[in-house]
Enzyme design. Structure first.
Site, PDB file in Angstrom:
ATOM      1  N   GLU A 169      11.325-116.060 -67.381  1.00 37.28           N
ATOM      2  CA  GLU A 169      12.594-115.352 -67.212  1.00 37.28           C
ATOM      3  C   GLU A 169      13.754-116.304 -66.937  1.00 37.28           C
ATOM      4  OE1 GLU A 169      12.515-111.906 -64.965  1.00 37.28           O
ATOM      5  OE2 GLU A 169      14.432-112.235 -64.004  1.00 37.28           O
ATOM      6  N   GLN A 192       4.426-104.062 -64.686  1.00 34.07           N
ATOM      7  CA  GLN A 192       5.637-104.711 -65.161  1.00 34.07           C
ATOM      8  C   GLN A 192       5.455-105.189 -66.589  1.00 34.07           C
ATOM      9  OE1 GLN A 192       7.133-108.825 -64.140  1.00 34.07           O
ATOM     10  NE2 GLN A 192       8.332-107.503 -62.835  1.00 34.07           N
ATOM     11  N   PRO A 214      17.274-106.608 -64.500  1.00 30.52           N
ATOM     12  CA  PRO A 214      15.844-106.693 -64.181  1.00 30.52           C
ATOM     13  C   PRO A 214      14.963-106.473 -65.410  1.00 30.52           C
ATOM     14  CG  PRO A 214      16.975-105.243 -62.659  1.00 30.52           C
ATOM     15  CD  PRO A 214      17.948-105.567 -63.751  1.00 30.52           C
ATOM     16  N   ARG A 215      13.695-106.840 -65.224  1.00 30.22           N
ATOM     17  CA  ARG A 215      12.774-106.861 -66.370  1.00 30.22           C
ATOM     18  C   ARG A 215      12.557-105.497 -67.010  1.00 30.22           C
ATOM     19  NH1 ARG A 215       8.521-111.184 -63.721  1.00 30.22           N
ATOM     20  NH2 ARG A 215      10.043-112.860 -63.751  1.00 30.22           N
ATOM     21  N   ASP A 216      12.466-104.453 -66.198  1.00 32.33           N
ATOM     22  CA  ASP A 216      12.211-103.136 -66.795  1.00 32.33           C
ATOM     23  C   ASP A 216      13.383-102.735 -67.680  1.00 32.33           C
ATOM     24  OD1 ASP A 216      13.706-102.878 -64.356  1.00 32.33           O
ATOM     25  OD2 ASP A 216      13.373-100.724 -64.385  1.00 32.33           O
TER      26      ASP A 216
END
Ligand SMILES: Cc1cc2nc3c(=O)[nH]c(=O)nc-3n(C[C@H](O)[C@H](O)[C@H](O)COP(=O)(O)OP(=O)(O)OC[C@H]3O[C@@H](n4cnc5c(N)ncnc54)[C@H](O)[C@@H]3O)c2cc1C
EC number: 1.3.5.1
Length: 669
Positions: free
Chosen positions: A288, A267, A339-341
């Site tokens: 986040e 990640q 989301p993070r990606d």
């Protein structure tokens, strides 16, 4: 292990009943018999700490190991943002099913359904357990536990303790451990590093550990061994992980027969403080949770970008219409909470296109101005200040932001020397969490009987991607609520075994091989430091196996890592000796393992001809730059068997079945 058949041992029956009916049927160990069973737990972060405390509370004799001077310094302490649980306190539509659904979708359909469902089922118990231990979760006005949103979901299910959730949870687990240390049920081995696993009669029966203070090599036996050694993000050299985080325990058991799964799933977290130069050894994460209130943007016009980089313009001087809120533009449904990606790739795309706002062009803005004004207006209303000035509104709003994220803002200001309340923060993606790790079955057992892996060290229930606040959830679920059942079922066969002797040939051989390796390092007297090799490896990993990967880049990376590894074993220099405190020697053994893992990592990424979650192959993307998954050919867990050189590793596939969730293209638009 020719013809070895991977068996995930997922129980039969409907998904929602699997865990309950499994628990009803497993063998139990009677309390008197638990007293004659020993369990080794390597690692005392949230996963290992919760497991050690619970196993000791049940009556087993636990030997717990960590390389820090205290369990409460484990890397878990760094976790900031929060922990997920499907409590639905808000009444915003949350449920176990929805947490399960979001996690499988967030993981880009590369998770094992049964494990994720179990995770969702026990998530609520984690919060109850931690509250009972005194973890000071944030509360709302009515006294209920408060929660906030994290990326990739449309409900608020993240429980938090300001920006120190990991620290508070770890203090909870640590005090539960201490109770058992005091009773003699946990023997705590601080400043000890596991350097090998000992297998006797086909079962994990102990470890070889080095006392990091005296250099002494010790043999420790047990009826089962639990690896809770955390993640391996430091294979990139620079990451948000604690400096000591490493892959050694996982890699040693891999060499003894535990399969290593999905090593390429990493990640990359979108909100880290950008790198400031070549002499940095660590990156700092901004939680986040900030994306709940911060808006992410870069200037729309290249002139403004240049003026900012040259210091002629401040971000606050750029008018609203000249800003590109690219996440809100591209993903209107999830906006800044994708989301993070997705957020990481979008930042890279803008920076690669030249719009990065710091000197190196590797930063975007995270801006709180709108939130400060919004909260300020709300506070003015609450306080009956109908004609409040803008200044007053900003003061009131700033206080709200301070109460939510104060310690994070303070940390940013200390590092960057800019006040994030008045000027937007600069952020850039960095390596953060590893979804890959040791393959485990539904019981959390590796392919070595009696050897378990929990927390970030295993290959994670999260699949190809991890949504925020779900690592803490998995670590604590494994340690408090899953392993204590599954390991009992295994240990029920060991009630008559008696203590495991440490003078067997297997212990002897494992100890000798550890000593041999340590002797090599202190006697080699080469020309380059351990860091020299680690940095070289990290650069290749970031450039060619990082946020975006391609067939060419991965092929080059494999060859380059091989060459560095060869040079390392020839020319590495480790000062001091092995009979003493020697941090360089500790680093050398860890980097030796990273140099092998790095190659397997790239090999795994090359093998997976698709893009999914944290694994983005430039050669597999849609026209608008989104990940292109291939469910027909790649809906499996890649579990690698060790065969000597990483290039000889053999791939075993655990085919993933999706019976309760329909596989869809992940969209956050
Ligand atoms: C900055 C940051 C913020 C984060 N914020 C969040 C968040 O808000 N929410 C969330 O869900 N997740 C978060 N994460 C992820 C989460 O913190 C980790 O995934 C989790 O804490 C890992 O816990 P663990 O118990 O598996 O491992 P760790 O906490 O890393 O513990 C590893 C343990 O193993 C020991 N160990 C390792 N190797 C050996 C060895 N060879 N011999 C002996 N002992 C060994 C160490 O001493 C340590 O005790 C964050 C991560 C970072 C880096």
């Amino acid at each position: 292990m020719a013809n070895f058949k991977l068996d995930a041992k997922v129980p039969e029956g409907p998904l929602a009943d699997k865990w309950t009916s499994y628990k009803d049927k497993i063998n139990l160990v009677n309390p008197a018999n638990k007293r004659s069973i020993d369990v080794i737990v390597v690692g005392t972060g949230l996963a290992g700490g919760s497991a050690a405390a619970t196993l000791a509370e049940l009556g087993y004799n636990v030997k717990a190991f960590c390389y820090q001077d205290s369990p409460r310094r484990a890397h878990s302490i760094a976790a900031q943002g929060g922990i997920n649980a499907a409590k639905n306190y808000q009444g915003d539509g949350d449920s176990n099913y929805r947490l399960f659904y979001d996690t499988v979708k967030g993981g880009d359909y590369r998770s094992r359904e049964a494990n994720v469902h179990r995770l969702a089922e026990v998530s609520g118990n984690i919060i109850d357990q931690c509250v009972a231990q005194g973890v000071p979760f944030a509360r709302d006005y009515g006294g209920l536990l408060d929660n906030r949103s994290f990326g990739g979901v449309l409900v608020s299910r993240t429980f938090y303790a300001k920006g120190q959730t990991g620290q508070q949870l770890l203090l909870g687990a640590y005090s539960a451990m201490n109770r058992q240390i005091a009773r003699g049920k946990i023997q705590m081995y601080n400043r000890h590093e596991m350097l090998d696993l000992v297998i006797v009669g086909g079962k994990a029966r102990g470890i070889i550990a080095r006392n990091l203070i005296t250099g002494e090599i010790e043999r420790h036996s047990a009826h089962a061994v639990v690896i809770a050694s955390g993640g391996y993000g430091n294979v990139y050299f620079l990451s948000t992980n604690a400096m000591g985080s490493n892959v050694t325990a996982g890699w040693k058991i891999h060499k003894k027969g535990a399969f290593f799964a999905n090593p390429c799933y990493t990640q990359i977290h979108p909100t880290c403080i950008p790198r400031s130069g070549d002499y940095q050894s660590k990156l700092t994460l901004m939680s986040e949770s900030l994306r709940n209130d911060g808006r992410i943007w870069v200037p729309k016009n290249m002139d403004d970008v240049m003026a900012i980089r040259e210091g002629r313009l401040k971000p606050t001087e750029i008018a609203e219409e000249n800003r590109d809120y690219y996440l809100e533009r591209r993903y209107p449904a999830f906006g800044n909470l994708v989301p993070r990606d997705v957020a990481s790739r979008a930042a890279k795309e803008r920076c690669d296109a030249g719009y990065g706002v710091n000197k190196t062009g590797e930063a975007v803005y995270l801006d709180f101005k709108a939130a400060i004004e919004r909260y300020g207006k709300e506070q003015a209303m609450i306080h009956g200040l109908k004609d409040a000035s803008l200044e007053k509104i900003i003061d009131l709003g700033t206080e709200v932001i301070r109460s939510k994220y104060g310690n994070l803002f303070q940390m940013y200001e200390k590092i960057v020397d800019e006040d994030p309340y008045t000027t937007p923060m600069m952020i850039y993606p960095a390596t953060h969490y590893t979804m890959g790790g040791i393959w485990v079955d539904y019981n959390l057992m590796t392919t070595i009987p009696g050897c378990y892996a929990i927390g970030e060290a295993n290959f994670s229930d999260h699949g190809a991607n991890r949504l925020g606040a779900s690592a803490l959830m998995q670590g604590l679920a494994d340690g408090y609520f899953v392993l204590p059942y599954t390991i009992g079922h295994y240990l029920s066969d060991d009630i008559r075994t008696g203590p495991i002797p440490t003078d067997s040939p297997e212990f002897e051989a494992a100890e000798n091989s550890v000593k041999e390796k340590l002797d090599f390092f202190v006697n080699n007297k080469g020309t380059h430091s351990v860091d020299y090799y680690h940095k070289k490896l990290g650069k290749i990993m970031w450039d060619k196996v990082g946020m975006a990967r391609s067939k060419e880049g991965l092929t080059e990376a494999i060859a380059e890592i091989k060459a560095i590894r060869k040079d390392f074993w020839k020319n590495v220099s480790v000062p001091g000796d092995s009979n003493d405190l020697n941090p360089e020697l500790e680093k050398a053994t860890r980097v030796a393992d990273f140099l092998e893992l790095g190659e397997l990592f790239a090999k795994d990424a090359l093998e997976r001809n698709e893009s999914c979650g944290g694994h983005f192959r430039e050669d597999y993307q849609t026209e608008d730059g989104e990940a292109l998954r291939d469910d027909v050919n790649y809906a499996y867990v890649a579990a690698w068997e060790y065969k000597g050189e990483p290039s000889d590793a053999v791939l075993h596939k655990e085919e993933l079945e999706f019976k309760d969730i329909e596989l869809k293209t992940r969209s956050y638009k």
